[in-house]
Design a protein around this motif. Structure first.
Motif, short mmCIF file in Angstrom:
data_model
loop_
_atom_site.label_atom_id
_atom_site.label_comp_id
_atom_site.label_asym_id
_atom_site.label_seq_id
_atom_site.Cartn_x
_atom_site.Cartn_y
_atom_site.Cartn_z
N UNK A 39 0.86 -1.19 0.00
CA UNK A 39 0.00 0.00 0.00
C UNK A 39 0.89 1.24 0.00
N UNK A 40 0.72 2.10 -1.01
CA UNK A 40 1.51 3.31 -1.16
C UNK A 40 0.63 4.53 -0.89
N UNK A 47 3.30 0.36 3.24
CA UNK A 47 3.06 -0.68 4.23
C UNK A 47 2.28 -1.82 3.62
N UNK A 48 2.04 -2.89 4.38
CA UNK A 48 1.29 -4.03 3.85
C UNK A 48 -0.21 -3.76 3.73
N UNK A 57 7.25 3.87 9.11
CA UNK A 57 7.08 3.00 7.95
C UNK A 57 8.14 3.28 6.89
N UNK A 58 8.22 2.37 5.95
CA UNK A 58 9.09 2.56 4.79
C UNK A 58 8.58 3.74 3.96
N UNK A 59 9.50 4.41 3.26
CA UNK A 59 9.13 5.46 2.32
C UNK A 59 9.76 5.14 0.97
N UNK A 66 10.74 0.03 -4.99
CA UNK A 66 9.65 -0.88 -4.64
C UNK A 66 10.24 -2.23 -4.22
N UNK A 67 11.20 -2.71 -4.98
CA UNK A 67 11.82 -4.00 -4.70
C UNK A 67 12.56 -3.99 -3.37
N UNK A 68 13.28 -2.90 -3.07
CA UNK A 68 13.98 -2.79 -1.80
C UNK A 68 13.00 -2.91 -0.63
N UNK A 69 11.87 -2.26 -0.75
CA UNK A 69 10.88 -2.26 0.33
C UNK A 69 10.24 -3.62 0.49
N UNK A 70 9.86 -4.26 -0.62
CA UNK A 70 9.18 -5.55 -0.57
C UNK A 70 10.04 -6.61 0.12
N UNK A 71 11.33 -6.60 -0.14
CA UNK A 71 12.22 -7.60 0.44
C UNK A 71 12.93 -7.07 1.70
#
Length: 372
Positions: A39-40, A47-48, A57-59, A66-71
């Motif tokens: 969710x952006x 976040x999830x 949270x991640x930014x 996107x890939x950095x955040x997902x993993x």
């Protein structure tokens, strides 16, 4: 709030399987969101789900992909906790709902596969919006931010780099959702849809729209993509609609709604009418059931927590008693036959949510509700 007991989790997992025969339920985790969703938000927060968008949270940025955040560590934290049956941070909201026998947000992620990459993305890419709804806020409405909050325009976080990164994920998606402000008013939404049309044209795209914008660009999106619609209305009374959805013109909305409805029926797409039950409109909920059944579209209820002065859950006991009694009485006027499943949705709202709020309420002084 404690975690659900093993007995409560077993009962919940059985309900997940019964909720819809299409659901792909992974009972190893009470929630699939960290395993299949991202969710952006308009500020770049990721976040999830929309509940777990916290200050730490991640930014997303061009330097944090996107890939950095997902993993990354944040998503893995939620995955590990939920597999152990631990509801951390805002996951406690779903824990409370599970214990109270209310459909939790977690259940919304059951239909989607769990794979190496996310199978659903939910995007709030801009607060650009033509309405200033009373229950909304500046981060989701450019008009509210300017006129109510008296703040400068919200910076546009997402750029061509974000669109380029999405290309890697689009082939793996089972659904792409565009939320807040107003997606049909945002160029970046159009740009992403055109990429989807090239890379994965059958991908289900769900637009959460206020239904007031229907122009050449919107029709091009409808023509080239697999668009499904969640149209927020909130009142079927012209005057009340104008008070809730400030700047909206009810007659224009209904004209657009008919065209959107015909598009969905012709192309076998889903159209849902999304309602925010509040102190300003709660008595209209059965009217929406009748409206949706008449037009052969789906009905869905959101839960308003903020702003508190519009919410229902925090009302005093006698007010909730009036709401519950009134709605439950009107519910009985509708036949048990329920081809669209809309009566079931209203029944759940009345006899699970409102009833639980009433049973858990105490006598307390709050802002009075509008009575009819």
């Amino acid at each position: 709030m404690s975690n659900p007991t093993p007995k409560e989790l077993v009962a919940y997992n059985l309900k997940r399987q019964d909720h819809d025969h299409r659901f792909v339920v992974d009972v190893r985790s009470p929630c699939n969101a960290p395993f299949n969703n991202m969710y952006f938000t308009t500020e770049g927060r990721v976040g999830p789900c929309w509940l777990n968008l916290l200050p730490d949270s991640e930014f997303w940025s061009p330097n944090r992909s996107i890939k950095d955040i997902w993993f990354g560590d944040t998503f893995n934290k939620y995955r590990t906790a939920l597999k152990q049956g631990n509801f951390i941070d805002q996951c406690k909201v779903c824990s409370k709902n599970i214990k109270n026998n209310i459909w939790p947000l977690a259940m919304a992620f059951d239909p989607f596969s769990v794979k190496e990459y996310p199978t659903m993305l939910e995007l709030e890419l801009s607060n650009q919006c033509n309405l200033e709804c009373v229950m909304c806020e500046g981060r989701l409405s450019s008009g509210i931010r300017k006129n109510r909050d008296k703040l400068p325009a919200l910076p546009m976080v997402y750029n061509d780099s974000f669109v380029e990164q999405l290309k890697e994920f689009i082939p793996y998606l089972e659904e792409l959702r565009f939320n807040g402000g107003e997606p049909f008013a945002q160029k970046i939404v159009y740009d992403i849809c055109m990429e989807v049309a090239k890379l994965n044209p059958s991908l289900k795209i769900t637009m959460a729209t206020n239904g007031t914008i229907l122009n050449k660009q919107v029709r091009q999106i409808l023509d080239k993509c697999n668009i499904h619609l969640n149209i927020s209305i909130d009142s079927l009374d012209k005057d009340n609609y104008g008070k809730i959805r400030v700047n909206g013109v009810f007659d224009d909305l209904i004209e657009n709604f008919i065209e959107f409805r015909d598009y969905c029926h012709k192309n076998n797409r889903v159209l849902s009418v999304m309602i925010n039950p509040m102190r300003d409109n709660w008595w209209e909920m059965p009217d929406f059931l009748e409206f949706c059944d008449k037009h052969k579209v789906h009905l869905w209820f959101n839960t308003i927590h903020h702003p508190a002065n519009l919410a229902l859950h925090n009302l005093e006991r006698d007010k909730l008693s009036v709401i519950y009694t009134t709605l439950n009485s009107r519910l009985q006027d509708f036949p048990e036959e329920d081809p669209m499943g809309n009566r079931k949705k209203l029944n759940h709202f009345v006899n699970n949510q409102v009833k639980v709020w009433f049973e858990n309420s105490r006598e307390k002084k709050v802002i009075p509700i509008i009575t009819v």
